[in-house]
Design a protein around this motif. Structure first.
Motif: not given
Length: 260
Positions: A146, A172, A177, A198, A201
């Protein structure tokens, strides 16, 4: 006349051999962060399974190795992450100027991370001096899938290694995510040279960009962490700055730089 002590010499040799064998076992696990079975370890280090079992038991008692649970097998343990955070003086001192330059150039926070099992550990940081900024503590750990820094590390794994290291489905953490398929798509792009990213996320409103530094002191990810509101308009500038930073670092302390 000077006399040798054959018993003492034999004991010293045996002690050195035990340390060398334990180091070989830990290197095998370090090269396979998804974990290995006892038989696989024994094959890699070319030792009898019973010998490897004794070494594993000793390392496990010190939390340097841990079991993978009901599925069997072993991986490096949590004590190694603690040791990493306590013994990064060399890499921190070498990379500190590059982190400061990157942070000052972009006016954003920068962190240096190592991969331990399926998480990234922040081993150093530089916090931007501006009103809206990202602040995080040294030693924080986060799921590698993540974060941009974690993805930079995960991209070095094979598909089999990735599946052994991470659960499917991935837990999640936010609505952004990625699922396992989405993560694989991003990792393929990173392997082709893209900067890892990312966007919300791990934490809503937080974005990060990262590249892997392949140094003779090991692999580390260097990440620029920004509020998501600035990520969209500044992403190309951040990407280019990270690629330039990686080039400068690996020219100075890259794994093969001393051989050039």
């Amino acid at each position: 006349m000077t006399q040798t002590d054959p018993v003492g010499e034999a004991g010293k040799h045996a002690g050195i051999q035990v340390i060398a064998r334990a180091a070989a076992v830990m290197r095998a696990l370090g090269n396979n962060p998804q974990g290995l079975s006892l038989a696989a370890i024994a094959q890699i280090v070319d030792l009898p399974r019973s010998t490897v079992q004794r070494i594993i038991n000793a390392l496990e008692s010190e939390y340097l190795v841990e079991t993978l649970g009901p599925s069997g097998g072993f991986r490096l343990g949590p004590a190694l992450g603690q040791l990493i955070s306590q013994t990064q003086t060399d890499i921190i001192s070498l990379l500190r100027p590059h982190m400061l330059d990157l942070s000052e150039q972009l006016q954003e926070s920068v962190c240096l991370s190592a991969l331990v099992n399926d998480k990234v550990y922040v081993v150093n940081r530089t916090i931007a001096e501006r009103e809206l900024r990202v602040v995080f503590p040294i030693g924080i750990k986060a799921p590698a899938y993540a974060t941009a820094g974690g993805k930079a590390h995960l991209a070095t794994l094979t598909e089999e290694g990735l599946r052994q290291l991470l659960p499917d489905p991935l837990p999640s953490l936010t609505p952004q995510t990625l699922d396992f398929a989405g993560l694989q798509e991003q990792l393929a792009l990173i392997r082709d040279g893209a900067v890892a990213e990312d966007h919300g996320e791990l934490i809503d409103g937080l974005s990060s960009f990262s590249v892997l530094l392949d140094t003779y002191l090991g692999r580390y990810s260097i990440s620029v962490v920004v509020p998501s509101c600035r990520a969209v308009t500044h992403k190309e500038t951040i990407r280019q700055a990270l690629l330039s930073c990686r080039q400068n670092v690996e020219r100075a302390i890259g794994r093969n730089s001393r051989e050039a």
